[in-house]
Design a protein around this motif. Structure first.
Motif, PDB file in Angstrom:
ATOM      1  N   ALA A  48       8.332 -38.499   0.233  1.00 18.42           N
ATOM      2  CA  ALA A  48       7.371 -38.330   1.718  1.00 18.42           C
ATOM      3  C   ALA A  48       6.588 -37.180   1.459  1.00 18.42           C
ATOM      4  CB  ALA A  48       8.789 -37.032   1.372  1.00 18.42           C
ATOM      5  N   HIS A  49       6.535 -36.640  -0.519  1.00 16.88           N
ATOM      6  CA  HIS A  49       5.457 -36.499  -0.821  1.00 16.88           C
ATOM      7  C   HIS A  49       4.357 -37.283  -0.378  1.00 16.88           C
ATOM      8  CE1 HIS A  49       2.482 -33.649  -2.762  1.00 16.88           C
ATOM      9  NE2 HIS A  49       2.275 -34.550  -3.882  1.00 16.88           N
ATOM     10  N   ARG A  50       4.685 -37.945  -1.279  1.00 19.44           N
ATOM     11  CA  ARG A  50       3.314 -39.499  -1.657  1.00 19.44           C
ATOM     12  C   ARG A  50       2.994 -39.399   0.027  1.00 19.44           C
ATOM     13  NH1 ARG A  50       2.657 -41.573  -6.620  1.00 19.44           N
ATOM     14  NH2 ARG A  50       3.743 -40.045  -8.399  1.00 19.44           N
ATOM     15  N   VAL A  51       3.859 -40.021   0.569  1.00 17.86           N
ATOM     16  CA  VAL A  51       3.624 -40.404   1.591  1.00 17.86           C
ATOM     17  C   VAL A  51       2.463 -39.534   2.511  1.00 17.86           C
ATOM     18  CG1 VAL A  51       4.396 -40.718   4.581  1.00 17.86           C
ATOM     19  CG2 VAL A  51       5.547 -42.048   1.934  1.00 17.86           C
ATOM     20  N   ARG A  52       2.497 -38.691   2.843  1.00 14.82           N
ATOM     21  CA  ARG A  52       1.812 -36.729   3.278  1.00 14.82           C
ATOM     22  C   ARG A  52       0.935 -36.758   2.624  1.00 14.82           C
ATOM     23  NH1 ARG A  52       4.447 -31.536   3.858  1.00 14.82           N
ATOM     24  NH2 ARG A  52       2.576 -31.360   4.739  1.00 14.82           N
ATOM     25  N   ALA A  66      -6.250 -40.874   3.337  1.00 14.28           N
ATOM     26  CA  ALA A  66      -6.761 -41.942   4.343  1.00 14.28           C
ATOM     27  C   ALA A  66      -7.662 -40.944   5.506  1.00 14.28           C
ATOM     28  CB  ALA A  66      -5.498 -42.963   4.849  1.00 14.28           C
ATOM     29  N   VAL A  67      -6.749 -40.248   6.419  1.00 20.75           N
ATOM     30  CA  VAL A  67      -7.049 -39.681   7.245  1.00 20.75           C
ATOM     31  C   VAL A  67      -8.655 -39.330   6.862  1.00 20.75           C
ATOM     32  CG1 VAL A  67      -7.073 -38.414   8.666  1.00 20.75           C
ATOM     33  CG2 VAL A  67      -4.984 -39.595   8.659  1.00 20.75           C
ATOM     34  N   ALA A  68      -9.330 -38.662   5.985  1.00 19.60           N
ATOM     35  CA  ALA A  68      -9.998 -38.333   5.113  1.00 19.60           C
ATOM     36  C   ALA A  68     -11.228 -39.072   4.968  1.00 19.60           C
ATOM     37  CB  ALA A  68     -10.264 -36.955   4.194  1.00 19.60           C
ATOM     38  N   ALA A  69     -10.582 -39.707   4.650  1.00 21.87           N
ATOM     39  CA  ALA A  69     -11.636 -40.709   4.506  1.00 21.87           C
ATOM     40  C   ALA A  69     -12.037 -42.382   5.539  1.00 21.87           C
ATOM     41  CB  ALA A  69     -11.439 -41.894   3.141  1.00 21.87           C
ATOM     42  N   ARG A  70     -10.923 -42.380   6.140  1.00 21.66           N
ATOM     43  CA  ARG A  70     -11.313 -43.135   6.866  1.00 21.66           C
ATOM     44  C   ARG A  70     -10.825 -43.114   8.725  1.00 21.66           C
ATOM     45  NH1 ARG A  70      -9.781 -45.542   2.037  1.00 21.66           N
ATOM     46  NH2 ARG A  70      -7.605 -45.278   3.305  1.00 21.66           N
ATOM     47  N   GLY A  71     -10.155 -41.528   9.130  1.00 24.26           N
ATOM     48  CA  GLY A  71      -9.737 -41.254  10.252  1.00 24.26           C
ATOM     49  C   GLY A  71      -8.478 -42.239  10.836  1.00 24.26           C
ATOM     50  N   SER A  72      -8.258 -43.326  10.185  1.00 30.54           N
ATOM     51  CA  SER A  72      -7.023 -43.187  10.695  1.00 30.54           C
ATOM     52  C   SER A  72      -5.342 -43.840   9.112  1.00 30.54           C
ATOM     53  CB  SER A  72      -6.709 -44.756  11.530  1.00 30.54           C
ATOM     54  OG  SER A  72      -7.518 -45.776  10.327  1.00 30.54           O
ATOM     55  N   PHE A  73      -4.639 -43.658   9.360  1.00 30.54           N
ATOM     56  CA  PHE A  73      -3.365 -43.829   8.592  1.00 30.54           C
ATOM     57  C   PHE A  73      -2.501 -45.549   8.977  1.00 30.54           C
ATOM     58  CE2 PHE A  73       0.483 -42.906   5.855  1.00 30.54           C
ATOM     59  CZ  PHE A  73      -0.023 -43.909   4.605  1.00 30.54           C
ATOM     60  N   ARG A  74      -2.796 -46.515   8.081  1.00 37.14           N
ATOM     61  CA  ARG A  74      -2.237 -47.668   8.149  1.00 37.14           C
ATOM     62  C   ARG A  74      -0.932 -47.820   7.220  1.00 37.14           C
ATOM     63  NH1 ARG A  74      -7.887 -50.983   7.888  1.00 37.14           N
ATOM     64  NH2 ARG A  74      -8.929 -50.617   9.992  1.00 37.14           N
ATOM     65  N   LEU A  75       0.327 -47.731   7.878  1.00 38.20           N
ATOM     66  CA  LEU A  75       1.622 -47.144   7.218  1.00 38.20           C
ATOM     67  C   LEU A  75       2.310 -48.691   7.745  1.00 38.20           C
ATOM     68  CD1 LEU A  75       3.746 -45.841   5.172  1.00 38.20           C
ATOM     69  CD2 LEU A  75       3.700 -44.254   7.459  1.00 38.20           C
ATOM     70  N   ALA A  76       3.199 -48.947   6.676  1.00 41.87           N
ATOM     71  CA  ALA A  76       4.222 -49.958   6.928  1.00 41.87           C
ATOM     72  C   ALA A  76       4.807 -49.373   6.510  1.00 41.87           C
ATOM     73  CB  ALA A  76       3.890 -51.716   5.751  1.00 41.87           C
ATOM     74  N   LEU A  77       6.479 -49.242   6.865  1.00 42.46           N
ATOM     75  CA  LEU A  77       7.729 -49.316   6.315  1.00 42.46           C
ATOM     76  C   LEU A  77       8.472 -49.946   5.903  1.00 42.46           C
ATOM     77  CD1 LEU A  77       8.089 -46.650   9.441  1.00 42.46           C
ATOM     78  CD2 LEU A  77       7.570 -46.968   7.216  1.00 42.46           C
ATOM     79  N   ALA A  78       9.421 -49.926   4.689  1.00 39.10           N
ATOM     80  CA  ALA A  78      10.242 -50.876   4.435  1.00 39.10           C
ATOM     81  C   ALA A  78      12.039 -50.181   5.301  1.00 39.10           C
ATOM     82  CB  ALA A  78      11.199 -50.157   2.651  1.00 39.10           C
ATOM     83  N   GLY A  79      12.450 -51.617   5.559  1.00 36.95           N
ATOM     84  CA  GLY A  79      13.943 -51.170   5.851  1.00 36.95           C
ATOM     85  C   GLY A  79      14.793 -51.132   5.007  1.00 36.95           C
ATOM     86  N   LEU A 109      -4.040 -52.446   5.225  1.00 37.09           N
ATOM     87  CA  LEU A 109      -2.952 -51.426   5.120  1.00 37.09           C
ATOM     88  C   LEU A 109      -3.190 -50.528   3.959  1.00 37.09           C
ATOM     89  CD1 LEU A 109       0.708 -53.189   5.942  1.00 37.09           C
ATOM     90  CD2 LEU A 109      -0.860 -52.236   7.440  1.00 37.09           C
ATOM     91  N   ASP A 110      -3.432 -49.415   4.441  1.00 38.75           N
ATOM     92  CA  ASP A 110      -3.078 -47.753   3.994  1.00 38.75           C
ATOM     93  C   ASP A 110      -2.190 -47.648   3.039  1.00 38.75           C
ATOM     94  OD1 ASP A 110      -6.318 -47.326   4.011  1.00 38.75           O
ATOM     95  OD2 ASP A 110      -4.857 -46.386   5.978  1.00 38.75           O
ATOM     96  N   LEU A 111      -1.401 -48.353   2.704  1.00 36.13           N
ATOM     97  CA  LEU A 111       0.408 -47.582   2.048  1.00 36.13           C
ATOM     98  C   LEU A 111       1.317 -49.355   2.586  1.00 36.13           C
ATOM     99  CD1 LEU A 111       1.814 -46.407  -0.227  1.00 36.13           C
ATOM    100  CD2 LEU A 111       2.175 -44.489   1.558  1.00 36.13           C
ATOM    101  N   GLU A 116      -3.435 -56.898  -1.176  1.00 37.14           N
ATOM    102  CA  GLU A 116      -4.283 -56.214  -0.787  1.00 37.14           C
ATOM    103  C   GLU A 116      -4.302 -54.829   0.105  1.00 37.14           C
ATOM    104  OE1 GLU A 116      -5.856 -58.202   3.106  1.00 37.14           O
ATOM    105  OE2 GLU A 116      -4.726 -57.124   4.576  1.00 37.14           O
ATOM    106  N   THR A 117      -2.945 -54.498   0.341  1.00 36.37           N
ATOM    107  CA  THR A 117      -2.791 -53.281   0.606  1.00 36.37           C
ATOM    108  C   THR A 117      -3.429 -52.039  -0.571  1.00 36.37           C
ATOM    109  OG1 THR A 117      -0.786 -53.814   2.099  1.00 36.37           O
ATOM    110  CG2 THR A 117      -0.771 -51.412   1.227  1.00 36.37           C
ATOM    111  N   ARG A 118      -3.651 -50.825  -0.071  1.00 32.17           N
ATOM    112  CA  ARG A 118      -4.369 -49.804  -0.608  1.00 32.17           C
ATOM    113  C   ARG A 118      -3.880 -49.330  -1.649  1.00 32.17           C
ATOM    114  NH1 ARG A 118      -7.670 -48.907   3.520  1.00 32.17           N
ATOM    115  NH2 ARG A 118     -10.170 -49.910   3.476  1.00 32.17           N
ATOM    116  N   GLU A 119      -2.534 -48.832  -1.179  1.00 35.46           N
ATOM    117  CA  GLU A 119      -1.182 -48.507  -2.390  1.00 35.46           C
ATOM    118  C   GLU A 119      -0.078 -48.707  -2.065  1.00 35.46           C
ATOM    119  OE1 GLU A 119      -0.913 -43.900  -2.459  1.00 35.46           O
ATOM    120  OE2 GLU A 119      -3.388 -44.365  -1.788  1.00 35.46           O
ATOM    121  N   ILE A 120       0.663 -49.189  -3.172  1.00 35.28           N
ATOM    122  CA  ILE A 120       2.368 -49.333  -2.743  1.00 35.28           C
ATOM    123  C   ILE A 120       2.710 -48.827  -3.194  1.00 35.28           C
ATOM    124  CG2 ILE A 120       3.736 -51.350  -3.376  1.00 35.28           C
ATOM    125  CD1 ILE A 120       1.618 -52.936  -1.984  1.00 35.28           C
ATOM    126  N   LEU A 121       3.795 -47.981  -2.626  1.00 35.55           N
ATOM    127  CA  LEU A 121       5.040 -47.323  -3.118  1.00 35.55           C
ATOM    128  C   LEU A 121       6.538 -47.898  -2.943  1.00 35.55           C
ATOM    129  CD1 LEU A 121       6.322 -44.652  -3.915  1.00 35.55           C
ATOM    130  CD2 LEU A 121       5.717 -43.666  -2.096  1.00 35.55           C
TER     131      LEU A 121
END
Ligand code: 6PG
Length: 260
Positions: free
Chosen positions: A40-44, A50-63, A150-152, A202-207
């Motif tokens: 959770a800390h890493r997502v935030r 991302a928001v500071a750099a690009r104004g948005s945060f593109r997140l893909a969630l896992a199931g 995607l960002d993350l 191509e996603t910026r970060e993978i967690l």
């Protein structure tokens, strides 16, 4: 704090490509709760950057089950009004082909745990319609609506080495064009929608979040074992060129630092 960040000894020779020389960063924590808190800390943190750099945060969630605790933490924090979800564009890494009310629906799970508790514009939540009458068309439509890169991407690892719904020896592993595909699963008669390897590469970060003793062998194989891209799709993502972090508990990490 009972944590360490380390790189396991790879059992295969160090590759010639500098891309994978270092492998993923691995964070080993005490238990699943600590993994969820760190996740959770890493997502935030990723969101803030991302928001500071690009104004948005593109997140893909896992199931699946592992990220539920992380989603619950994000939901809790939202009660404290700390997270501004407005700039978040929320996608899904994969979805089971069932309606959203179904117990197997990844969207249904995320809605119950996270979405119902936070203030995110409905238009920012991009679910894969697992109940769509034409699922191949749904994959095409989802690919069209995906904001790339995607960002993350949050991901899990299945004990067979799958990640998202990229299953071992599936045709989708050779996909180089489409961002989203309809796939068969190893369970006969069941299908899923999944983002494809080009998207995760191509996603910026993978967690990755990985917990439990039953994941110890596969985590070792994915991180340090011989390269077997067709057998271990998670390996292709975990050992990609870009940043990858695996946050796991001690039980899942048990074989990472053992000698071969
Ligand atoms: C899903 C997934 C899948 C999952 C792994 C691990 O929809 O099931 O996105 O790739 O992450 O199967 O699942 P668990 O967390 O349940 O072990």
């Amino acid at each position: 704090v009972n944590s360490r960040s380390d790189r396991p000894a790879a059992s295969d020779p160090v590759g010639t490509s500098k891309d994978h020389r270092d492998g993923p960063a691995i964070v080993v924590l005490e238990d699943a709760e600590a993994v969820a808190a760190e996740g959770a800390h890493r997502v935030r943190d990723s969101m803030a950057r991302a928001v500071a750099a690009r104004g948005s945060f593109r997140l893909a969630l896992a199931g699946g089950s592992t990220p539920k605790k992380l989603y619950a933490r994000l939901a809790d924090e939202a009660h404290g009004d700390v997270v501004d979800w407005t700039p978040v564009q929320m996608f899904f890494g994969d979805e089971r082909c069932v309606p959203p009310q179904h117990a197997d629906s990844n969207f249904g799970m995320v809605k119950a745990i996270l979405l119902d508790a936070i203030d995110i514009p409905g238009a920012n939540v991009h679910r894969m319609r697992g109940e769509a009458p034409d699922l191949a068309q749904e994959a095409t439509a989802y690919a069209r609506g995906l904001l790339r890169p995607l960002d993350l991407a949050l991901l899990g690892i299945g004990i067979d080495g799958h990640t998202a719904s990229l299953f071992p020896r599936s045709d989708v592993l050779d996909e180089t064009i489409s961002a989203c595909a309809l796939v068969d699963t190893p369970t006969p008669g069941t299908k899923r929608l999944t983002l494809t390897l080009p998207v995760f590469l191509e996603t910026r970060e993978i967690l990755f979040l990985v917990t439990g003793a039953e994941k110890a062998q596969i985590l070792r194989d994915v991180v340090g074992g011989p390269r077997r891209p067709q057998d271990l799709p998670a390996q292709s993502v975990a050992r990609r060129a870009g940043p990858v972090t695996i946050v796991c508990d001690r039980a899942a990490a048990a074989l990472l630092y053992a000698s071969p």
